[in-house]
Design a protein around this motif. Sequence first.
Motif, mmCIF file in Angstrom:
data_model
loop_
_atom_site.group_PDB
_atom_site.id
_atom_site.type_symbol
_atom_site.label_atom_id
_atom_site.label_comp_id
_atom_site.label_asym_id
_atom_site.label_seq_id
_atom_site.Cartn_x
_atom_site.Cartn_y
_atom_site.Cartn_z
ATOM 1 N N LEU A 1 0.767 -1.039 0.048
ATOM 2 C CA LEU A 1 0.066 -0.003 0.136
ATOM 3 C C LEU A 1 0.665 1.180 0.095
ATOM 4 N N VAL A 2 1.954 1.164 0.889
ATOM 5 C CA VAL A 2 2.769 2.631 0.924
ATOM 6 C C VAL A 2 3.613 2.625 -0.436
ATOM 7 N N LEU A 3 4.029 1.583 -0.837
ATOM 8 C CA LEU A 3 4.939 1.596 -2.125
ATOM 9 C C LEU A 3 4.190 2.055 -3.143
ATOM 10 N N GLY A 4 2.850 1.535 -3.297
ATOM 11 C CA GLY A 4 1.897 1.900 -4.409
ATOM 12 C C GLY A 4 1.664 3.165 -4.431
ATOM 13 N N THR A 5 1.365 3.689 -2.978
ATOM 14 C CA THR A 5 1.169 5.323 -2.926
ATOM 15 C C THR A 5 2.073 6.121 -3.521
ATOM 16 N N PHE A 6 3.214 5.783 -3.204
ATOM 17 C CA PHE A 6 4.323 6.652 -3.384
ATOM 18 C C PHE A 6 4.962 6.409 -5.202
ATOM 19 N N TYR A 7 4.365 5.065 -5.643
ATOM 20 C CA TYR A 7 4.665 4.958 -7.164
ATOM 21 C C TYR A 7 4.056 5.966 -7.800
ATOM 22 N N MET A 8 2.867 6.359 -7.525
ATOM 23 C CA MET A 8 1.847 6.978 -7.860
ATOM 24 C C MET A 8 2.136 8.718 -7.840
ATOM 25 N N LEU A 9 2.856 8.962 -7.010
ATOM 26 C CA LEU A 9 3.106 10.454 -6.737
ATOM 27 C C LEU A 9 3.414 11.179 -7.810
ATOM 28 N N ALA A 10 4.620 11.085 -8.442
ATOM 29 C CA ALA A 10 5.116 11.947 -9.256
ATOM 30 C C ALA A 10 4.163 11.843 -10.587
ATOM 31 N N THR A 11 3.500 10.909 -10.703
ATOM 32 C CA THR A 11 2.388 10.732 -11.822
ATOM 33 C C THR A 11 1.478 11.919 -11.371
ATOM 34 N N TYR A 12 0.648 11.896 -10.304
ATOM 35 C CA TYR A 12 -0.133 12.695 -9.729
ATOM 36 C C TYR A 12 0.133 14.196 -9.997
ATOM 37 N N VAL A 13 1.189 14.550 -9.399
ATOM 38 C CA VAL A 13 1.927 15.821 -9.314
ATOM 39 C C VAL A 13 1.995 16.486 -10.689
ATOM 40 N N LEU A 14 2.662 15.465 -11.630
ATOM 41 C CA LEU A 14 2.953 16.148 -13.103
ATOM 42 C C LEU A 14 1.594 16.173 -13.682
ATOM 43 N N PHE A 15 0.658 15.358 -13.437
ATOM 44 C CA PHE A 15 -0.886 15.297 -14.062
ATOM 45 C C PHE A 15 -1.380 16.657 -13.859
ATOM 46 N N TYR A 16 -1.631 16.968 -12.640
ATOM 47 C CA TYR A 16 -2.439 18.269 -12.353
ATOM 48 C C TYR A 16 -1.448 19.596 -12.610
ATOM 49 N N LEU A 17 -0.186 19.424 -12.723
ATOM 50 C CA LEU A 17 0.497 20.772 -13.081
ATOM 51 C C LEU A 17 0.224 20.890 -14.330
ATOM 52 N N MET A 18 0.460 19.821 -15.174
ATOM 53 C CA MET A 18 0.257 19.988 -16.847
ATOM 54 C C MET A 18 -1.344 20.217 -17.411
ATOM 55 N N THR A 19 -2.162 19.846 -16.238
ATOM 56 C CA THR A 19 -3.621 20.129 -16.990
ATOM 57 C C THR A 19 -4.125 21.589 -16.140
ATOM 58 N N THR A 20 -4.189 21.632 -15.060
ATOM 59 C CA THR A 20 -4.862 22.420 -14.101
ATOM 60 C C THR A 20 -3.938 23.926 -13.961
ATOM 61 N N PHE A 21 -2.782 23.661 -13.350
ATOM 62 C CA PHE A 21 -1.950 24.803 -13.129
ATOM 63 C C PHE A 21 -1.465 25.506 -14.211
ATOM 64 N N SER A 22 -1.136 24.833 -15.660
ATOM 65 C CA SER A 22 -0.450 25.248 -16.846
ATOM 66 C C SER A 22 -1.793 25.980 -17.339
ATOM 67 N N LEU A 23 -2.967 25.702 -16.940
ATOM 68 C CA LEU A 23 -4.146 26.621 -17.942
ATOM 69 C C LEU A 23 -3.927 27.873 -17.114
ATOM 70 N N SER A 24 -3.781 28.014 -15.934
ATOM 71 C CA SER A 24 -3.870 29.163 -14.988
ATOM 72 C C SER A 24 -2.676 30.030 -15.455
ATOM 73 N N TYR A 25 -1.418 29.446 -15.462
ATOM 74 C CA TYR A 25 -0.106 30.078 -15.743
ATOM 75 C C TYR A 25 -0.135 30.345 -17.283
ATOM 76 N N GLY A 26 -0.632 29.731 -18.301
ATOM 77 C CA GLY A 26 -0.522 30.014 -19.505
ATOM 78 C C GLY A 26 -1.547 31.269 -19.813
ATOM 79 N N ARG A 27 -2.535 31.446 -19.006
ATOM 80 C CA ARG A 27 -3.730 32.565 -19.658
ATOM 81 C C ARG A 27 -3.160 33.655 -18.721
ATOM 82 N N ALA A 28 -2.599 33.786 -17.662
ATOM 83 C CA ALA A 28 -2.234 34.851 -16.701
ATOM 84 C C ALA A 28 -1.555 36.024 -17.749
ATOM 85 N N GLY A 29 -1.943 37.110 -17.756
ATOM 86 C CA GLY A 29 -1.119 38.342 -18.337
ATOM 87 C C GLY A 29 -0.136 38.653 -17.863
#
Length: 449
Positions: free
Chosen positions: A254-282
Amino acid sequence: MSFTSAAGHAGAVANPRSRVILASLIGTTIEFYDFYVYATAAVLVFPHLFFPPGNDTTALLASFAIFGAAMVARPLGAIFFGHLGDKRGRKVTLVGALLTMGIATFLIGLLPTFHQVGWFAPALLVVMRLAQGFALGGEWSGAALVATENAPPGKRAVYGTFPQLGAPLGFILANGLFLIIAAALPSDDPTRPSNAFLEWGWRIPFLFSIVMVAVGLWVRLHLVESTAFKKTVTDGKVHKLPLALVFRTHFRQLVLGTFYMLATYVLFYLMTTFSLSYGRAGTGAALPGLGYDYTTFVLMMIIGVVFFGIFTLLSGPWAERWGRRRTLIAVTLAIIVFGLTWVPMLAAGPVGVMAWLILGFSLMGMTFGPMGALLPELFPANVRYTGSGIAYNVSSILGAAVAPFIAIALWSWGGGSPFWVGIYLSAMAGLTLIALLLGSETRDIDIEA
């Protein structure tokens, strides 16, 4: 056409390959469509409609906080649906998760705004968002199990990429629909949607989800249970409390699987949600960014997401050939390097920004694809739904729930520079790398054990 399971139970009733692929793909496509619709609205719409006016940054942070609240509900959904999936079977559980997600998304499209009912509006939004997260907590692991437990021998990682492919497909469908609506309801102010879009246009993608759910239900109702679950029932291995059993006997996984996914999740939401805010901000905004208009930047993101889909599919054969662990160690090292290159890439103009999106989404496909096989392979069949679901969704709290919020805080702390956001990604990928080095290869496990 049917086939035997990886353990070779010849003659067993099985799902046709086309049905396995479609059932695992269409459900996650719908689920991720629903999540992306919310993510896009969290940037474009909800700060304007569901919070008091006056401070745009505070409203955006509040919108992202509600976005992250769903991640807190996901482990609860993993426990609830995992319990059902390990005791009652994969099919009925997947149908329940899909219905819960679809109804919650549809109801968001009917919610009143802050102007109409005050703070009751964001409260209702939180409730619906928690329901979305609760449902997704049970959706992913069930779809991954449908794919991997029905895969031919030597093809689990390949079949495991099909539920993962729902993420890029859901993104393209959700953002494509938003683009069409935004084009039909244009705004004179590139930093703000049109009044028509804010009044009623944003509701269309949420309401449309009910049509997609109907299609997904039709496919899933025609599934039969996997041989792995049937064997668990026949052998008398169904446990009264799968949650207690998985914590008692497979806590390390359980612990290993949780941390296996950590980089995936952070990259996933930075590239989809944060990038939309950063890309549109003037450049003159409180938090300066790239200054692209919504349509241009989302089209650029969609190009990047195409690479997400391509490399998700490619990662399956690679994980079969080189193993899940070796493949992910190499990809995670690449993510660490990627996080260190944000500033020079984003400072290189449109070509650099496009390269940043393509590289980030390509790495996303390569790290996300093998997870469809790796996480289920960590657990035996009688606790597989619960175990893989908890690992996947607890990681969503450590990664996805806080990633957009931390990213905006680091963006602000850096005076508008993305430098510290990239460092944050590299640091989280470093934790994933440590987990992978501590883990072991799962390619050759018996999926029916």
